[in-house]
Design a protein around this motif. Structure first.
Motif, short mmCIF file in Angstrom:
data_model
loop_
_atom_site.label_atom_id
_atom_site.label_comp_id
_atom_site.label_asym_id
_atom_site.label_seq_id
_atom_site.Cartn_x
_atom_site.Cartn_y
_atom_site.Cartn_z
N LEU B 137 0.84 -1.20 0.00
CA LEU B 137 0.00 0.00 0.00
C LEU B 137 0.87 1.25 0.00
CD1 LEU B 137 -2.81 -1.12 2.47
CD2 LEU B 137 -3.14 -0.42 0.09
N GLU B 139 3.86 1.44 -1.26
CA GLU B 139 4.40 1.50 -2.61
C GLU B 139 3.41 2.12 -3.58
OE1 GLU B 139 7.30 0.47 -4.40
OE2 GLU B 139 7.71 1.11 -2.36
N LEU B 140 2.16 1.73 -3.41
CA LEU B 140 1.11 2.23 -4.30
C LEU B 140 0.95 3.74 -4.11
CD1 LEU B 140 -1.04 1.61 -6.36
CD2 LEU B 140 -2.56 0.91 -4.49
N ASP B 141 0.94 4.18 -2.88
CA ASP B 141 0.88 5.62 -2.60
C ASP B 141 2.04 6.33 -3.27
OD1 ASP B 141 -1.41 5.66 -1.17
OD2 ASP B 141 -0.46 5.90 0.80
#
Lengths: 247, 247
Positions: B137, B139-141
């Motif tokens: 998560l 990383e996604l941000d």
DNA sequence: GGCCTCAATTGATCTGGGTCAAGGCATATA
DNA sequence: TATATGCCTTGACCCAGATCAATTGAGGCC
């Protein structure tokens, strides 16, 4: 928060089915649990579902309509960082705040779960956590795929990339199978397309006209698109092997 | 695959500590398990750790050096989609192939776990899955944060954003605490910076010179950077509230 | 020292896409 | 029928950043 989206295969017309999709392997008990904490919310086109920085009390899935995740700079420049289509998941278990604005691009219906109970349930049922991990990894791939589009593609390639992703996502709408011409309606305004692609709306309009003139797409009205040859479109996107932002 | 990166807090100098970091709450048993399936690998600067499309047999963390994730188009245009710094995690439990090239930017040492046993272990210990979800998560941000940089920022803002992220990541190197001037060495060539920012290396060079001329940064040689005023740098990045790509 | 090589800088010029501005074309409201 | 409003298109012009090209500078090696 941060938001995760993922196209779950299978019937998405009703909510309970989506519960099963969230955790394909979980038992009936877990579905029951999810049932008991779910509720529906409606949003109108243009309405903000969640402001960046808000604490969010729920997670959920989009049932109908289109929502988008956007980031905005102080001077107003905005970048869309994700599109949420029906069956996509919204929310970030384990985090309080939202990192982006979540906006309803069209009218939207969501099926929500209160966050706390959902997290409790997730802690008890590993399958849900594994499913969410998988979904998030797909999201991450899609976001990185999009970084190539934003960083290195020309305006024409960007437009073609977006059209090709939408067309693929709506593969079901192809009247003659995936090999035949694809037909779909653009769910986005020119401005929303521009925000997604890091362009201005004028450039989007010009490139749409150019693709039309060159026979890559046919336009009926402003939104109804026919792609006579998907292979050609994907060439225009500069992208043979392919991965879609909407996973 | 797809690759996840995350800066795990704490001592990263040796591998076992990182095992603990991967799952802060797991018991000694689990650490022992991880110990038994780990091994080290070395890569030289410029060497490819993993080709896009390869099946990958391991997951692991970077112990020293810098690796990068890049996507490349047929005509050679490339975009870096992630930076892996020491303590970052590489690998995608549950997937076989890699979606990106993973390349050693400097000499790199990695601590690896064979994928199968790691996945088995993960299935048995929910804490590891939760930890990985959290990391993903983040990383996604970070990836979405970077989409704003790529899509909407000017060359100068892009450079400032990158410098500010690296400076923040290396906060420990600040001689007088986070409020004082920051000092660090750029771990990237101008070309690598360009690939990260969606620019040409010439533009990177020009903007570095401009930031230097304007006193935003001091340059000693080509790589040694001093930031006298982090606030100023972040203004230049067009970014007050802030989130780092390297989480 | 002289000679590579590779990274970086700097200059000159070109161009894709941004900016500003003027309509067009639906649907809606009166 | 007029009039507004939202979305889109098209044109004219400009500029940030790309492209092409020359030069500098810092090791490494004989």
């Amino acid at each position: 928060m941060s938001v995760m989206t993922h196209h779950i295969s299978g019937n998405c017309a009703d909510c309970p089915i989506r519960h099963r999709a969230v955790c394909a392997r979980c038992e009936q008990d877990e579905l029951e649990e999810l049932e008991s904490i779910k509720y529906y919310r409606n949003f109108e086109a243009g309405q903000t579902i969640l402001w960046s920085g808000d604490k969010m009390g729920f997670v959920g899935t989009v049932i109908s309509g289109i929502a988008s995740l956007t980031q905005t700079m102080e001077d107003g420049r905005t970048q869309m960082v994700g599109l949420l289509l029906p069956s996509d998941f919204v929310g970030r278990p384990g985090r309080d705040g939202s990192a982006y604005d979540v906006t309803a691009t069209t009218d939207v219906v969501m099926c929500c779960f209160r966050k706390k109970p959902f997290e409790t349930l997730m802690a008890q049922t590993p399958h849900i956590a594994h499913r969410l991990l998988e979904m998030t990894l797909d999201e991450l791939d899609a976001a990185r795929e999009w970084m190539l589009v934003l960083g290195r593609k020309t305006a024409r390639e960007k437009i073609a990339s977006l059209l090709s992703i939408i067309a693929r996502r709506d593969a079901s709408l192809s009247p003659n199978g995936p090999a035949g011409p694809m037909v779909f309606d653009l769910p986005l305004t020119r401005e929303a397309m521009a925000d997604y692609l890091g362009l201005t709306l004028e450039t989007v309009s010009r490139q749409m006209s150019a693709l039309k003139k060159d026979g890559v797409i046919l336009l009926e009205g402003k939104r109804h698109v026919t792609v006579p040859d998907m292979g050609r479109l994907m060439e225009e996107a500069g992208d043979d092997s392919d991965g879609g932002l909407m996973a």
